[in-house]
Design a protein around this motif. Structure first.
Motif, PDB file in Angstrom:
ATOM      1  N   ASP A   1       1.056  -1.246   0.059  1.00  7.15           N
ATOM      2  CA  ASP A   1      -0.087   0.031  -0.002  1.00  7.15           C
ATOM      3  C   ASP A   1       0.955   1.324   0.127  1.00  7.15           C
ATOM      4  O   ASP A   1       1.513   1.433   1.004  1.00  7.15           O
ATOM      5  CB  ASP A   1      -1.138  -0.079   1.401  1.00  7.15           C
ATOM      6  CG  ASP A   1      -1.818   1.120   1.388  1.00  7.15           C
ATOM      7  OD1 ASP A   1      -1.771   1.927   0.235  1.00  7.15           O
ATOM      8  OD2 ASP A   1      -2.692   1.106   2.302  1.00  7.15           O
ATOM      9  N   PRO A   2       0.733   2.091  -1.088  1.00  6.69           N
ATOM     10  CA  PRO A   2       1.417   3.423  -1.136  1.00  6.69           C
ATOM     11  C   PRO A   2       1.384   4.430  -0.017  1.00  6.69           C
ATOM     12  O   PRO A   2       1.919   5.099   0.117  1.00  6.69           O
ATOM     13  CB  PRO A   2       1.402   3.798  -2.474  1.00  6.69           C
ATOM     14  CG  PRO A   2       0.083   3.290  -2.871  1.00  6.69           C
ATOM     15  CD  PRO A   2      -0.040   1.892  -2.155  1.00  6.69           C
ATOM     16  N   LYS A   3      -0.054   3.992   0.548  1.00  5.40           N
ATOM     17  CA  LYS A   3      -0.486   5.240   1.519  1.00  5.40           C
ATOM     18  C   LYS A   3      -0.089   4.766   2.821  1.00  5.40           C
ATOM     19  O   LYS A   3      -0.230   5.515   3.782  1.00  5.40           O
ATOM     20  CB  LYS A   3      -1.892   5.061   1.526  1.00  5.40           C
ATOM     21  CG  LYS A   3      -2.569   5.587   0.338  1.00  5.40           C
ATOM     22  CD  LYS A   3      -4.186   5.798   0.522  1.00  5.40           C
ATOM     23  CE  LYS A   3      -4.928   6.310  -0.762  1.00  5.40           C
ATOM     24  NZ  LYS A   3      -6.413   6.218  -0.855  1.00  5.40           N
ATOM     25  N   VAL A   4       0.674   3.673   3.079  1.00  4.53           N
ATOM     26  CA  VAL A   4       1.179   3.363   4.371  1.00  4.53           C
ATOM     27  C   VAL A   4       2.689   3.720   4.552  1.00  4.53           C
ATOM     28  O   VAL A   4       3.246   3.889   3.632  1.00  4.53           O
ATOM     29  CB  VAL A   4       1.265   1.891   4.500  1.00  4.53           C
ATOM     30  CG1 VAL A   4       1.905   1.398   5.905  1.00  4.53           C
ATOM     31  CG2 VAL A   4      -0.161   1.297   4.718  1.00  4.53           C
ATOM     32  N   SER A   5       2.982   4.597   5.526  1.00  8.15           N
ATOM     33  CA  SER A   5       4.162   5.339   5.639  1.00  8.15           C
ATOM     34  C   SER A   5       5.451   4.227   5.601  1.00  8.15           C
ATOM     35  O   SER A   5       5.310   3.005   5.968  1.00  8.15           O
ATOM     36  CB  SER A   5       4.273   6.037   6.876  1.00  8.15           C
ATOM     37  OG  SER A   5       4.438   5.119   8.011  1.00  8.15           O
ATOM     38  N   ALA A   6       6.590   4.693   5.287  1.00  4.88           N
ATOM     39  CA  ALA A   6       7.842   3.900   5.081  1.00  4.88           C
ATOM     40  C   ALA A   6       8.218   3.475   6.462  1.00  4.88           C
ATOM     41  O   ALA A   6       8.714   2.258   6.643  1.00  4.88           O
ATOM     42  CB  ALA A   6       8.848   4.801   4.530  1.00  4.88           C
ATOM     43  N   GLU A   7       8.078   4.317   7.502  1.00  8.14           N
ATOM     44  CA  GLU A   7       8.598   3.999   8.608  1.00  8.14           C
ATOM     45  C   GLU A   7       7.548   2.791   9.147  1.00  8.14           C
ATOM     46  O   GLU A   7       8.072   1.673  10.087  1.00  8.14           O
ATOM     47  CB  GLU A   7       8.060   5.011   9.874  1.00  8.14           C
ATOM     48  CG  GLU A   7       8.546   4.644  11.203  1.00  8.14           C
ATOM     49  CD  GLU A   7       8.083   5.737  12.321  1.00  8.14           C
ATOM     50  OE1 GLU A   7       8.486   5.764  13.648  1.00  8.14           O
ATOM     51  OE2 GLU A   7       7.650   6.879  11.735  1.00  8.14           O
ATOM     52  N   ILE A   8       6.195   2.648   9.323  1.00  5.31           N
ATOM     53  CA  ILE A   8       5.296   1.340   9.501  1.00  5.31           C
ATOM     54  C   ILE A   8       5.749   0.377   8.814  1.00  5.31           C
ATOM     55  O   ILE A   8       5.754  -0.780   9.266  1.00  5.31           O
ATOM     56  CB  ILE A   8       3.915   1.672   9.076  1.00  5.31           C
ATOM     57  CG1 ILE A   8       3.528   2.884  10.012  1.00  5.31           C
ATOM     58  CG2 ILE A   8       3.091   0.683   9.513  1.00  5.31           C
ATOM     59  CD1 ILE A   8       3.327   2.600  11.488  1.00  5.31           C
ATOM     60  N   LYS A   9       6.051   0.184   7.203  1.00  2.00           N
ATOM     61  CA  LYS A   9       6.574  -0.976   6.653  1.00  2.00           C
ATOM     62  C   LYS A   9       7.904  -1.205   7.238  1.00  2.00           C
ATOM     63  O   LYS A   9       8.143  -2.407   7.240  1.00  2.00           O
ATOM     64  CB  LYS A   9       6.540  -0.410   5.227  1.00  2.00           C
ATOM     65  CG  LYS A   9       5.256  -0.110   4.335  1.00  2.00           C
ATOM     66  CD  LYS A   9       5.247   0.278   3.016  1.00  2.00           C
ATOM     67  CE  LYS A   9       4.149   0.580   2.368  1.00  2.00           C
ATOM     68  NZ  LYS A   9       4.361   0.992   0.863  1.00  2.00           N
ATOM     69  N   ARG A  10       8.800  -0.456   7.317  1.00  2.19           N
ATOM     70  CA  ARG A  10      10.047  -0.829   7.736  1.00  2.19           C
ATOM     71  C   ARG A  10      10.048  -1.813   9.257  1.00  2.19           C
ATOM     72  O   ARG A  10      10.902  -2.574   9.270  1.00  2.19           O
ATOM     73  CB  ARG A  10      10.821   0.558   8.172  1.00  2.19           C
ATOM     74  CG  ARG A  10      12.326   0.148   8.184  1.00  2.19           C
ATOM     75  CD  ARG A  10      13.257   1.186   8.674  1.00  2.19           C
ATOM     76  NE  ARG A  10      12.938   2.149   9.660  1.00  2.19           N
ATOM     77  CZ  ARG A  10      12.436   3.600   9.386  1.00  2.19           C
ATOM     78  NH1 ARG A  10      12.020   3.742   8.049  1.00  2.19           N
ATOM     79  NH2 ARG A  10      11.764   4.147  10.317  1.00  2.19           N
ATOM     80  N   ASP A  11       9.094  -1.317   9.921  1.00 10.28           N
ATOM     81  CA  ASP A  11       8.887  -1.645  11.298  1.00 10.28           C
ATOM     82  C   ASP A  11       8.133  -2.920  11.394  1.00 10.28           C
ATOM     83  O   ASP A  11       7.907  -3.696  12.582  1.00 10.28           O
ATOM     84  CB  ASP A  11       8.833  -0.725  12.485  1.00 10.28           C
ATOM     85  CG  ASP A  11       9.829   0.418  12.602  1.00 10.28           C
ATOM     86  OD1 ASP A  11      10.859   0.051  12.208  1.00 10.28           O
ATOM     87  OD2 ASP A  11       9.393   1.424  13.173  1.00 10.28           O
ATOM     88  N   LEU A  12       7.406  -3.377  10.362  1.00  8.17           N
ATOM     89  CA  LEU A  12       6.519  -4.443  10.294  1.00  8.17           C
ATOM     90  C   LEU A  12       7.248  -5.967  10.161  1.00  8.17           C
ATOM     91  O   LEU A  12       7.208  -6.088   8.951  1.00  8.17           O
ATOM     92  CB  LEU A  12       5.722  -4.139   9.027  1.00  8.17           C
ATOM     93  CG  LEU A  12       4.379  -4.961   9.449  1.00  8.17           C
ATOM     94  CD1 LEU A  12       3.398  -4.596  10.503  1.00  8.17           C
ATOM     95  CD2 LEU A  12       3.288  -4.510   7.980  1.00  8.17           C
ATOM     96  N   LYS A  13       7.372  -5.987  11.194  1.00 10.54           N
ATOM     97  CA  LYS A  13       8.428  -7.705  11.252  1.00 10.54           C
ATOM     98  C   LYS A  13       7.787  -8.269  12.384  1.00 10.54           C
ATOM     99  O   LYS A  13       7.130  -7.877  13.401  1.00 10.54           O
ATOM    100  CB  LYS A  13       9.715  -7.130  11.774  1.00 10.54           C
ATOM    101  CG  LYS A  13      10.569  -6.437  10.775  1.00 10.54           C
ATOM    102  CD  LYS A  13      11.908  -6.023  11.212  1.00 10.54           C
ATOM    103  CE  LYS A  13      12.441  -4.969  10.378  1.00 10.54           C
ATOM    104  NZ  LYS A  13      13.956  -4.891  10.723  1.00 10.54           N
ATOM    105  N   PRO A  14       7.835  -9.497  12.579  1.00 13.92           N
ATOM    106  CA  PRO A  14       7.371 -10.550  13.350  1.00 13.92           C
ATOM    107  C   PRO A  14       7.723 -10.113  14.821  1.00 13.92           C
ATOM    108  O   PRO A  14       9.075  -9.897  14.906  1.00 13.92           O
ATOM    109  CB  PRO A  14       7.676 -12.058  12.898  1.00 13.92           C
ATOM    110  CG  PRO A  14       8.002 -11.930  11.374  1.00 13.92           C
ATOM    111  CD  PRO A  14       8.503 -10.248  11.307  1.00 13.92           C
ATOM    112  N   CYS A  15       6.699 -10.346  15.804  1.00 17.18           N
ATOM    113  CA  CYS A  15       7.277 -10.059  17.051  1.00 17.18           C
ATOM    114  C   CYS A  15       7.954 -11.542  17.689  1.00 17.18           C
ATOM    115  O   CYS A  15       8.869 -11.315  18.353  1.00 17.18           O
ATOM    116  CB  CYS A  15       6.292  -9.764  18.041  1.00 17.18           C
ATOM    117  SG  CYS A  15       5.213  -8.141  17.664  1.00 17.18           S
ATOM    118  N   THR A  16       7.248 -12.540  17.422  1.00 14.68           N
ATOM    119  CA  THR A  16       7.746 -13.966  17.691  1.00 14.68           C
ATOM    120  C   THR A  16       7.475 -14.828  16.706  1.00 14.68           C
ATOM    121  O   THR A  16       6.141 -14.681  16.107  1.00 14.68           O
ATOM    122  CB  THR A  16       7.193 -14.262  19.016  1.00 14.68           C
ATOM    123  OG1 THR A  16       5.675 -14.516  19.073  1.00 14.68           O
ATOM    124  CG2 THR A  16       7.691 -13.340  20.099  1.00 14.68           C
TER     125      THR A  16
END
Length: 230
Positions: free
Chosen positions: A90-105
């Motif tokens: 989604d181009p409307k989602v910020s780069a910061e959110i995408k960068r930090d969107l990783k599995p917690c566990t």
């Protein structure tokens, strides 16, 4: 929600929202998200998830004959939807959110997904909340509407802490309010904003602001000092 911690915030928010008449618990004793005045406190797409982090892909149930049920019957899309892939594309989602969107566990991503009708579409809409792994507080909220074979982002709020849900066909967004001297665990108040789909976009219909009390009685959680409807 982001910027608020653990049991202190849970009690604080719970007391405020009980004053408005409704309490909805979201997450594992971390969220207490209320609806705008007059709401039922129930999601149109069913109860909230109880785990802190949601799995990446919801499973669509099948009917006894092997064909997928209708969206109206199941409360889910006719096809499987990967919310993480949806956010990353989604181009409307910020780069910061995408960068930090990783599995917690393991393969568990910090996303909470709800299904229900909030845009008047014949296919259920998808509400996605991105949380923080550390405290499961809201970093971003998004609404996706079916557009043919794909889903279109029709609402985004990336001002944390934020959490969105569906209440009786309306989109209800809850946000904590901080003063200049407020600690992250002690916001000054809370805004509960109700949005309604007008056929093309969401427009604000109602906003309820609650202010928290600074007084703690015998170690109890802070109670609301005032509630104002704009």
């Amino acid at each position: 929600m982001r910027g608020l911690s653990g049991q202190e915030l849970t009690g604080r928010r719970s007391l405020v929202l009980m004053s408005a008449g409704t309490v909805v618990l979201v997450g594992t004793a971390v969220f207490a998200v209320g609806c705008a005045t007059g709401g039922t406190g129930l999601r149109d797409g069913g109860p909230a998830r109880t785990e802190t982090v949601a799995k990446t892909t919801p499973t669509a149930a099948s009917s006894p004959g092997g064909s997928p049920p209708s969206a109206a019957a199941s409360g889910r899309p006719l096809k499987k939807v990967d919310p993480v892939a949806l956010l990353k594309a989604d181009p409307k989602v910020s780069a910061e959110i995408k960068r930090d969107l990783k599995p917690c566990t393991g393969k568990e991503y910090p996303v909470d997904v709800s299904y229900g009708r909030v845009t008047g579409s014949s296919v259920v809409d998808i509400v996605v909340n991105v949380l923080s792994c550390a405290d499961a507080l809201g970093r971003g909220s998004y609404v996706y509407r079916a557009d043919g074979a794909k889903y279109e982002n029709v609402f985004s709020d990336e001002q944390p802490p934020v959490y969105a849900e569906i209440d009786r066909g309306d989109l209800v967004v809850t946000k904590q309010v901080y003063g200049k001297s407020d600690a992250l665990s002690y916001p000054s108040g809370e805004d509960v904003i109700t949005y309604r789909w007008d056929g093309e976009k969401f427009t604000e219909q109602d906003r309820v602001h609650s202010e928290y009390s600074n007084v703690v009685d015998g170690g109890a959680q802070p109670a609301p000092a005032a509630s104002q409807k704009n």
